[in-house]
Design a protein around this motif. Structure first.
Motif, PDB file in Angstrom:
ATOM      1  N   UNK A 116      29.559  45.048  50.572  1.00 54.39           N
ATOM      2  CA  UNK A 116      30.527  43.947  50.497  1.00 54.39           C
ATOM      3  C   UNK A 116      31.917  44.455  50.161  1.00 54.39           C
ATOM      4  N   UNK A 117      31.994  45.358  49.194  1.00 52.25           N
ATOM      5  CA  UNK A 117      33.299  45.884  48.781  1.00 52.25           C
ATOM      6  C   UNK A 117      33.904  46.777  49.848  1.00 52.25           C
ATOM      7  N   UNK A 118      33.058  47.553  50.540  1.00 51.71           N
ATOM      8  CA  UNK A 118      33.566  48.395  51.634  1.00 51.71           C
ATOM      9  C   UNK A 118      34.156  47.555  52.757  1.00 51.71           C
ATOM     10  N   UNK A 119      33.572  46.385  53.009  1.00 57.43           N
ATOM     11  CA  UNK A 119      34.004  45.538  54.114  1.00 57.43           C
ATOM     12  C   UNK A 119      35.029  44.485  53.717  1.00 57.43           C
ATOM     13  N   UNK A 120      35.436  44.487  52.458  1.00 54.75           N
ATOM     14  CA  UNK A 120      36.443  43.520  52.018  1.00 54.75           C
ATOM     15  C   UNK A 120      37.755  43.821  52.744  1.00 54.75           C
TER      16      UNK A 120
ATOM     17  N   UNK B 235      40.209  42.846  42.956  1.00 51.96           N
ATOM     18  CA  UNK B 235      40.721  42.728  41.592  1.00 51.96           C
ATOM     19  C   UNK B 235      39.571  42.935  40.610  1.00 51.96           C
ATOM     20  N   UNK B 236      39.813  43.757  39.609  1.00 45.60           N
ATOM     21  CA  UNK B 236      38.800  44.030  38.596  1.00 45.60           C
ATOM     22  C   UNK B 236      39.218  43.427  37.267  1.00 45.60           C
ATOM     23  N   UNK B 237      38.259  42.846  36.576  1.00 46.65           N
ATOM     24  CA  UNK B 237      38.507  42.341  35.231  1.00 46.65           C
ATOM     25  C   UNK B 237      37.425  42.889  34.310  1.00 46.65           C
TER      26      UNK B 237
ATOM     27  N   UNK C 179      32.191  44.389  33.459  1.00 46.90           N
ATOM     28  CA  UNK C 179      33.166  44.693  34.503  1.00 46.90           C
ATOM     29  C   UNK C 179      32.856  43.833  35.716  1.00 46.90           C
ATOM     30  N   UNK C 180      33.837  43.055  36.154  1.00 52.28           N
ATOM     31  CA  UNK C 180      33.673  42.108  37.249  1.00 52.28           C
ATOM     32  C   UNK C 180      34.718  42.392  38.322  1.00 52.28           C
ATOM     33  N   UNK C 181      34.362  42.167  39.580  1.00 54.74           N
ATOM     34  CA  UNK C 181      35.341  42.295  40.661  1.00 54.74           C
ATOM     35  C   UNK C 181      35.464  40.958  41.391  1.00 54.74           C
ATOM     36  N   UNK C 182      36.670  40.681  41.867  1.00 60.30           N
ATOM     37  CA  UNK C 182      36.969  39.481  42.642  1.00 60.30           C
ATOM     38  C   UNK C 182      37.628  39.926  43.941  1.00 60.30           C
TER      39      UNK C 182
ATOM     40  N   UNK D  23      35.043  35.716  46.397  1.00 63.39           N
ATOM     41  CA  UNK D  23      33.778  36.257  45.918  1.00 63.39           C
ATOM     42  C   UNK D  23      33.959  36.865  44.534  1.00 63.39           C
ATOM     43  N   UNK D  24      32.914  36.818  43.742  1.00 65.39           N
ATOM     44  CA  UNK D  24      32.938  37.399  42.398  1.00 65.39           C
ATOM     45  C   UNK D  24      31.603  38.080  42.168  1.00 65.39           C
ATOM     46  N   UNK D  25      31.643  39.333  41.708  1.00 64.90           N
ATOM     47  CA  UNK D  25      30.415  40.078  41.434  1.00 64.90           C
ATOM     48  C   UNK D  25      30.558  40.809  40.102  1.00 64.90           C
ATOM     49  N   UNK D  26      29.504  40.732  39.297  1.00 57.88           N
ATOM     50  CA  UNK D  26      29.452  41.519  38.066  1.00 57.88           C
ATOM     51  C   UNK D  26      28.994  42.917  38.463  1.00 57.88           C
ATOM     52  N   UNK D  27      29.828  43.909  38.194  1.00 58.58           N
ATOM     53  CA  UNK D  27      29.495  45.277  38.565  1.00 58.58           C
ATOM     54  C   UNK D  27      28.727  46.000  37.473  1.00 58.58           C
ATOM     55  N   UNK D  28      29.025  45.646  36.238  1.00 58.70           N
ATOM     56  CA  UNK D  28      28.357  46.344  35.145  1.00 58.70           C
ATOM     57  C   UNK D  28      28.421  45.522  33.868  1.00 58.70           C
ATOM     58  N   UNK D  29      27.374  45.623  33.106  1.00 60.39           N
ATOM     59  CA  UNK D  29      27.312  45.074  31.756  1.00 60.39           C
ATOM     60  C   UNK D  29      26.779  46.220  30.914  1.00 60.39           C
TER      61      UNK D  29
END
Length: 118
Positions: A52-56, A61-63, A78-81, A90-96
């Motif tokens: 998904x991120x490769x094809x964005x 944006x990272x928060x 760590x979340x990306x939008x 789109x919003x995905x949690x990358x790491x907790x």
């Protein structure tokens, strides 16, 4: 598949059924079955997010969010939008992850960099 609990493989009738169909079956415990499923699911989801991120088509944006638990352990999420090809946000949690002190700028940037490299 049928939302059965992981201890399903520990039922005596299921064990007998497996052995009936295949005498040399290697039966696993529920902990082994659970670990295999979770690890495979994690790898599959990780690859999907990478794709998904490769094809964005635009920027990502990272928060990050930090907090301390009742036991005074620090954690970071760590979340990306991003906007996908259909112009949907789109919003995905990358790491907790555990975030030990200090929470200085250098420590935070190093942690985020390591998570993104992973």
């Amino acid at each position: 598949m049928h939302d059965l609990p992981f201890n399903f493989v520990d039922y005596e009738g299921i064990k007998r059924l497996f052995i009936y169909f295949y005498k040399d079956v290697q039966l696993v415990t529920r902990n082994t079955a659970k670990a295999d499923i979770i690890i495979n699911r994690y790898k599959k989801e990780k690859e999907m997010v990478k794709s998904l991120l490769d094809n964005a088509p635009g920027r990502i944006s990272f928060t990050s969010d930090l907090w301390t638990s009742l036991t005074t352990d620090g954690y970071m999420c760590l979340t990306c939008h991003f906007i996908d090809n259909n112009w949907t946000l789109q919003k995905r949690v990358l790491s907790y992850t555990f975030m030990p002190p200090p929470h200085s700028g250098l420590a935070l940037s190093t942690k985020i960099h390591n998570l993104l490299c992973e």
